[in-house]
Design a protein around this motif. Structure first.
Motif, PDB file in Angstrom:
ATOM      1  N   GLY A 167     -12.085   0.158   4.731  1.00  8.04           N
ATOM      2  CA  GLY A 167     -12.069  -0.212   3.320  1.00  8.04           C
ATOM      3  C   GLY A 167     -12.369  -1.689   3.121  1.00  8.04           C
ATOM      4  O   GLY A 167     -13.154  -2.072   2.247  1.00  8.04           O
ATOM      5  N   LEU A 168     -11.757  -2.537   3.944  1.00  9.62           N
ATOM      6  CA  LEU A 168     -12.020  -3.972   3.859  1.00  9.62           C
ATOM      7  C   LEU A 168     -13.475  -4.279   4.213  1.00  9.62           C
ATOM      8  O   LEU A 168     -14.123  -5.102   3.561  1.00  9.62           O
ATOM      9  N   ALA A 169     -13.993  -3.610   5.246  1.00  5.22           N
ATOM     10  CA  ALA A 169     -15.375  -3.836   5.674  1.00  5.22           C
ATOM     11  C   ALA A 169     -16.367  -3.466   4.566  1.00  5.22           C
ATOM     12  O   ALA A 169     -17.460  -4.046   4.481  1.00  5.22           O
ATOM     13  N   ALA A 170     -15.975  -2.501   3.721  1.00  4.41           N
ATOM     14  CA  ALA A 170     -16.844  -2.073   2.621  1.00  4.41           C
ATOM     15  C   ALA A 170     -16.696  -2.956   1.383  1.00  4.41           C
ATOM     16  O   ALA A 170     -17.361  -2.725   0.371  1.00  4.41           O
ATOM     17  N   GLY A 171     -15.795  -3.941   1.461  1.00  5.95           N
ATOM     18  CA  GLY A 171     -15.633  -4.873   0.355  1.00  5.95           C
ATOM     19  C   GLY A 171     -14.578  -4.499  -0.661  1.00  5.95           C
ATOM     20  O   GLY A 171     -14.496  -5.123  -1.727  1.00  5.95           O
ATOM     21  N   HIS A 172     -13.752  -3.496  -0.344  1.00  6.39           N
ATOM     22  CA  HIS A 172     -12.693  -3.094  -1.270  1.00  6.39           C
ATOM     23  C   HIS A 172     -11.482  -4.016  -1.152  1.00  6.39           C
ATOM     24  O   HIS A 172     -11.273  -4.657  -0.114  1.00  6.39           O
ATOM     25  N   GLU A 173     -10.681  -4.063  -2.204  1.00  4.86           N
ATOM     26  CA  GLU A 173      -9.365  -4.704  -2.143  1.00  4.86           C
ATOM     27  C   GLU A 173      -8.376  -3.648  -1.661  1.00  4.86           C
ATOM     28  O   GLU A 173      -8.302  -2.566  -2.250  1.00  4.86           O
ATOM     29  N   VAL A 174      -7.633  -3.951  -0.610  1.00  2.00           N
ATOM     30  CA  VAL A 174      -6.771  -2.952   0.014  1.00  2.00           C
ATOM     31  C   VAL A 174      -5.326  -3.431   0.064  1.00  2.00           C
ATOM     32  O   VAL A 174      -5.044  -4.518   0.575  1.00  2.00           O
ATOM     33  N   THR A 175      -4.427  -2.601  -0.442  1.00  2.00           N
ATOM     34  CA  THR A 175      -2.990  -2.837  -0.309  1.00  2.00           C
ATOM     35  C   THR A 175      -2.463  -1.900   0.763  1.00  2.00           C
ATOM     36  O   THR A 175      -2.563  -0.674   0.621  1.00  2.00           O
ATOM     37  N   ALA A 176      -1.933  -2.460   1.829  1.00  2.00           N
ATOM     38  CA  ALA A 176      -1.392  -1.675   2.935  1.00  2.00           C
ATOM     39  C   ALA A 176       0.121  -1.608   2.796  1.00  2.00           C
ATOM     40  O   ALA A 176       0.798  -2.639   2.868  1.00  2.00           O
ATOM     41  N   VAL A 177       0.638  -0.402   2.563  1.00  2.00           N
ATOM     42  CA  VAL A 177       2.079  -0.222   2.400  1.00  2.00           C
ATOM     43  C   VAL A 177       2.681   0.101   3.770  1.00  2.00           C
ATOM     44  O   VAL A 177       2.284   1.067   4.424  1.00  2.00           O
ATOM     45  N   VAL A 178       3.621  -0.723   4.207  1.00  2.00           N
ATOM     46  CA  VAL A 178       4.190  -0.588   5.553  1.00  2.00           C
ATOM     47  C   VAL A 178       5.701  -0.787   5.510  1.00  2.00           C
ATOM     48  O   VAL A 178       6.241  -1.409   4.603  1.00  2.00           O
ATOM     49  N   ARG A 179       6.357  -0.259   6.532  1.00  2.00           N
ATOM     50  CA  ARG A 179       7.778  -0.560   6.720  1.00  2.00           C
ATOM     51  C   ARG A 179       7.951  -1.773   7.627  1.00  2.00           C
ATOM     52  O   ARG A 179       8.903  -2.525   7.488  1.00  2.00           O
ATOM     53  N   ASP A 180       7.032  -1.937   8.584  1.00  2.00           N
ATOM     54  CA  ASP A 180       7.109  -3.042   9.537  1.00  2.00           C
ATOM     55  C   ASP A 180       5.752  -3.748   9.579  1.00  2.00           C
ATOM     56  O   ASP A 180       4.829  -3.294  10.265  1.00  2.00           O
ATOM     57  N   PRO A 181       5.591  -4.864   8.859  1.00  2.00           N
ATOM     58  CA  PRO A 181       4.305  -5.570   8.821  1.00  2.00           C
ATOM     59  C   PRO A 181       3.792  -5.978  10.200  1.00  2.00           C
ATOM     60  O   PRO A 181       2.576  -6.099  10.395  1.00  2.00           O
ATOM     61  N   ALA A 182       4.681  -6.171  11.161  1.00  2.00           N
ATOM     62  CA  ALA A 182       4.269  -6.605  12.491  1.00  2.00           C
ATOM     63  C   ALA A 182       3.415  -5.552  13.191  1.00  2.00           C
ATOM     64  O   ALA A 182       2.669  -5.872  14.120  1.00  2.00           O
ATOM     65  N   ARG A 183       3.526  -4.299  12.762  1.00  2.00           N
ATOM     66  CA  ARG A 183       2.766  -3.220  13.401  1.00  2.00           C
ATOM     67  C   ARG A 183       1.350  -3.082  12.835  1.00  2.00           C
ATOM     68  O   ARG A 183       0.538  -2.318  13.367  1.00  2.00           O
ATOM     69  N   LEU A 184       1.037  -3.803  11.775  1.00  2.00           N
ATOM     70  CA  LEU A 184      -0.293  -3.738  11.184  1.00  2.00           C
ATOM     71  C   LEU A 184      -1.206  -4.713  11.919  1.00  2.00           C
ATOM     72  O   LEU A 184      -0.995  -5.927  11.880  1.00  2.00           O
ATOM     73  N   THR A 185      -2.211  -4.198  12.592  1.00  2.00           N
ATOM     74  CA  THR A 185      -3.086  -5.041  13.409  1.00  2.00           C
ATOM     75  C   THR A 185      -4.360  -5.454  12.679  1.00  2.00           C
ATOM     76  O   THR A 185      -5.156  -6.206  13.217  1.00  2.00           O
ATOM     77  N   VAL A 186      -4.546  -4.958  11.472  1.00  2.00           N
ATOM     78  CA  VAL A 186      -5.754  -5.266  10.710  1.00  2.00           C
ATOM     79  C   VAL A 186      -5.510  -6.487   9.832  1.00  2.00           C
ATOM     80  O   VAL A 186      -4.425  -6.669   9.277  1.00  2.00           O
ATOM     81  N   SER A 187      -6.527  -7.318   9.702  1.00  2.00           N
ATOM     82  CA  SER A 187      -6.450  -8.461   8.798  1.00  2.00           C
ATOM     83  C   SER A 187      -7.814  -8.653   8.151  1.00  2.00           C
ATOM     84  O   SER A 187      -8.796  -8.055   8.575  1.00  2.00           O
TER      85      SER A 187
END
Length: 210
Positions: A20-40
């Motif tokens: 989604g980010l690569a396509a230029g969209h604005e993305v909200t990632a809903v997580v319980r533990d932000p440390a586990r999200l490896t995408v930026s």
């Protein structure tokens, strides 16, 4: 578009965020533990929330064009998770008047394809027995979708792999690809992003497989 992704630290969820980010969209990632999200990347918002509380989820979906969910059981002991976490998401979308929702289900929840070979029928029966609780949960989840006010799509992949995104796979709206045994998580994410703007997939289960 403005997208929200639940289950954003899972295999399919992270791929939806990445693509989604690569396509230029604005993305909200809903997580319980932000440390586990490896995408930026530019356009990414990380939203930490208690998935059990629809009111806590409402700000994560308000004003969004499309919401995706990769939430579900990761093993047999987690059976029941898909329905339990999807219902609060549905309530949050309805409260925020957001309609488009795509979720991950599974191929065995869909109809048996016509002319399916005997071997595939046998494999389907064995898997259906071994993972009965998980598929019962997903069936219940899909029933909750059908009762909701959302424009939902339940994407039903077979066995998931960690292969690359190919963009080459089969989809069957309201059905199951014949002899479709595997698909990569990256291609499931690709398919879900493509289906987001396809009116033919609204209020439908869609089988996807190689």
């Amino acid at each position: 578009m403005k997208l929200t992704v639940f289950g954003a630290t899972g295999g399919i969820g992270q791929e939806i965020v990445r693509q989604g980010l690569a396509a230029g969209h604005e993305v909200t990632a809903v997580v319980r533990d932000p440390a586990r999200l490896t995408v930026s990347g530019t356009g990414l918002e990380v939203f930490r929330a208690d998935l059990a509380d629809p009111e806590a989820l409402r700000p994560a979906v308000a004003g969004r064009d499309v919401v995706f969910s990769g939430l579900g059981a990761r093993s047999r002991k987690d059976a029941g998770t898909a329905t339990r976490v999807t219902v609060p998401v549905l309530r949050a979308l309805e409260a925020a008047d957001v309609r488009r929702l795509l979720v991950v289900s599974a191929a065995p929840v869909g109809p048996v394809p016509g002319g399916e070979p005997a071997l595939d029928r046998a494999v389907r029966a064995v898997i259906g027995t071994l993972l009965k609780d998980i598929y019962t949960d997903l069936t219940t989840m899909e029933a909750e979708l059908a009762r909701s006010a959302t424009d939902w799509t339940a994407v039903r992949p077979p066995k998931l792999t960690d292969g690359p995104m190919t963009g080459t796979y089969r989809t069957v709206v309201g059905g199951t690809p014949r002899s479709g045994r595997t698909i990569s998580r990256a291609d499931v994410a690709h398919a879900m992003l493509a289906m987001a703007g396809d009116p033919a997939t609204v209020k439908q289960g869609v089988g996807v497989a190689y």
